[in-house]
Design an enzyme around this catalytic site. Structure first.
Site, PDB file in Angstrom:
ATOM      1  N   HIS A 143      38.418  48.693  37.150  1.00 26.31           N
ATOM      2  CA  HIS A 143      39.865  48.904  37.113  1.00 26.31           C
ATOM      3  C   HIS A 143      40.475  48.556  35.756  1.00 26.31           C
ATOM      4  CE1 HIS A 143      40.229  44.505  38.256  1.00 26.31           C
ATOM      5  NE2 HIS A 143      41.259  44.604  37.444  1.00 26.31           N
ATOM      6  N   ASP A 200      33.654  47.799  41.565  1.00 26.10           N
ATOM      7  CA  ASP A 200      34.630  47.507  40.511  1.00 26.10           C
ATOM      8  C   ASP A 200      33.952  46.940  39.259  1.00 26.10           C
ATOM      9  OD1 ASP A 200      37.093  47.543  39.338  1.00 26.10           O
ATOM     10  OD2 ASP A 200      37.820  45.697  40.252  1.00 26.10           O
ATOM     11  N   SER A 208      40.748  39.757  34.538  1.00 20.94           N
ATOM     12  CA  SER A 208      39.850  40.732  35.155  1.00 20.94           C
ATOM     13  C   SER A 208      38.736  41.137  34.198  1.00 20.94           C
ATOM     14  CB  SER A 208      40.635  41.982  35.562  1.00 20.94           C
ATOM     15  OG  SER A 208      41.497  41.705  36.634  1.00 20.94           O
TER      16      SER A 208
END
Length: 507
Positions: free
Chosen positions: A138, A168, A244
């Protein structure tokens, strides 16, 4: 001192010495025979295999350190980690609706789509000397340009090697041959309550280290969408937007997870964060490097979803929640488990002697294998244990290894990325240009030629050849009809929708 006292003292001393010797030998025997040492957890063979894919030096490790006062000391682990974590900057193009106010008042109401450049940020972890980087899908999804900044302030353009939306995870590459990197640790050996560090770039604050403990393991159903992973590491180290794709490391400075999500209603850290274990992320990265596509192995069973059952039959849900293991409720088509001898009603208790308590743990174990691998599956049937050797298959029901290059070759085309300025001129927010086609490929067969602009494949925006390759690979592995739908146009032409049957193989 009389003779009786001397004898008593001598007896006590002899008994004490014998007790010490027996205790010492007993401890030594237990240590040798124990399958799992408390101090030295079992080596994770799978993780070592993935580390070998990136030529990691297994001797590059730190010892767990404590201060003189007995408190944990994270300074060396932090110093090592920040050099292996990078800041990821991503450019993408989005469409913004614009309505002419005169059109609105006079009733035409036609909206124009105005492309607009967006900038996103995240983190990544260098995992090899020659510049391979793990991050989250992402973080780089839809990117037209990816650059990374190292801890020494060097900025470099990164190539997206491959992405996997289901876990992911994405793999990037920067050019060089002497980068600092993090070695893979054993995420299986993590224990609830163990200290860990989260390293990343929250709010664009580079080289940020936060500490916390492992709050839980094998957390499932945390993130919606297309994510299939059901075995997150839950931590209470502060993780925020920008973390992230960053590193979760143990006190030895080893990479044990990729920070991926937070549980928050505000969007900021709220005490709960989740990381993909390196046992999964490492395997995905190794597959993307070697094959260009993730190789997923399945048993071909159907297990009851307790959350769904609870809404329909609370009593049965309570019964299912008491099961330690995974109930085989039914089988999929061309099931590997059924072919090996498993039956409906069996309860899967172990995979290769690793105990399974729930579906999350079953999925975690299967994620380490590839189609064609053989595993020992232990089940409970009518109160008795049975073991079967199962040759795992892919979602399509075979044991073939899928390579993105193989899938793409049948298209018979090459592609060029479209610069942001040209996308703006064309009025599109995503697109890849066909730069050439072969005479015997599927593109030529369906009338797609040089200069065609592909905006979407299966309604998913594409901005690079790797985007197309990932979609084609996924369809080839998981779909029975093997068809992709391409939306595109020739400059100054109308939008066309073209279906391509991949099973035709360019014939």
């Amino acid at each position: 001192m009389n003779t009786g006292n001397v004898k008593s003292i001598t007896t006590i001393v002899v008994v004490a010495i014998l007790s010490s010797v027996i205790t010492l030998f007993g401890y030594n025997a237990i240590s040798k025979n124990s399958p799992k040492g408390v101090i030295s957890p079992a080596v994770n063979i799978g993780t070592n295999e993935y580390a070998d894919s990136f030529d990691q030096d297994k001797s590059v490790k730190l010892a767990s350190l404590t201060t003189q006062q007995g408190y944990p000391d994270f300074t060396e682990a932090a110093a090592k980690s920040v050099n292996g974590v990078v800041h990821v900057k991503v450019k993408s193009i989005s469409q913004q609706q614009y309505m002419n106010p005169f059109d609105f008042f006079f009733g035409f109401g036609e909206r124009n789509m105005q492309p607009r450049e967006q900038i996103g940020f995240g983190s990544g972890v260098i995992i090899s000397k020659d510049g391979y980087i793990i991050t989250n899908n992402h973080v780089v999804e839809g990117a037209t340009e990816v650059t990374v900044s190292l801890n020494d302030n060097r900025e470099m353009t990164a190539k997206v090697i491959g992405t996997d939306p289901q876990t992911d995870i994405a793999l990037l590459k920067i050019e060089g041959d002497d980068f600092p990197y993090l070695t893979f640790g054993n995420s299986d050996a993590l224990q609830v309550g163990e200290w860990v560090l989260a390293v990343g770039n929250p709010f664009n604050l580079t080289s940020t280290v936060t500490a916390g403990i492992v709050s839980a393991k094998n957390r499932g159903n945390i993130v919606g969408g297309n994510l299939s992973i059901q075995s997150f590491i839950q931590i209470d180290a502060a993780v925020n937007r920008g973390n992230s794709g960053g590193a979760l490391v143990n006190t030895k400075g080893e990479l044990v997870g990729i920070n991926t999500a937070i549980f928050s209603q505000s969007g900021d850290f709220n005490g709960l964060a989740f990381a993909v274990p390196i046992s999964i992320a490492g395997k995905v990265a190794a597959d993307l490097k070697q094959y260009g596509a993730v190789q997923r192995a399945v048993l071909g069973i159907q297990a009851p979803n307790i959350d769904v059952v609870r809404r329909q039959d609370p009593e049965r849900a309570r019964e299912l929640s008491q099961i330690v293991g995974v109930l085989v409720e039914d089988f999929g088509d061309r099931s590997a488990a059924k072919a090996a001898g498993l039956e409906k009603g069996d309860i899967i208790k172990a995979i290769n002697n690793v105990h399974i308590r729930n579906f999350a743990e079953l999925q975690d174990q299967l994620s380490r294998y590839r189609p064609g691998d053989k595993v020992k599956v232990t089940v409970e049937r009518n109160g008795k244990e049975h073991s079967y050797t199962v040759e795992l298959k892919n979602d399509a029901g075979n044991t073939e290894i899928q390579r993105s290059a193989d899938n793409m070759s049948v298209l018979g085309a090459t592609f060029n990325e479209i610069p942001a300025a040209r996308k703006r001129q064309l009025g599109i927010n995503s697109g890849v240009e066909v730069s050439s086609v072969t005479s015997n490929g599927l593109f030529r067969k369906e009338g797609i030629n040089k200069g065609f602009i592909i905006m979407r494949v299966n309604n998913t925006p594409v901005n690079s050849e790797s985007d197309i390759a990932n979609i084609v690979s996924n369809v080839s592995r998981t779909s029975q009809d093997k068809v992709i739908l391409i939306a595109g146009f020739y400059p100054n032409g109308r939008t066309q929708y073209i279906a391509i049957d991949l099973s035709q193989g360019g014939k």
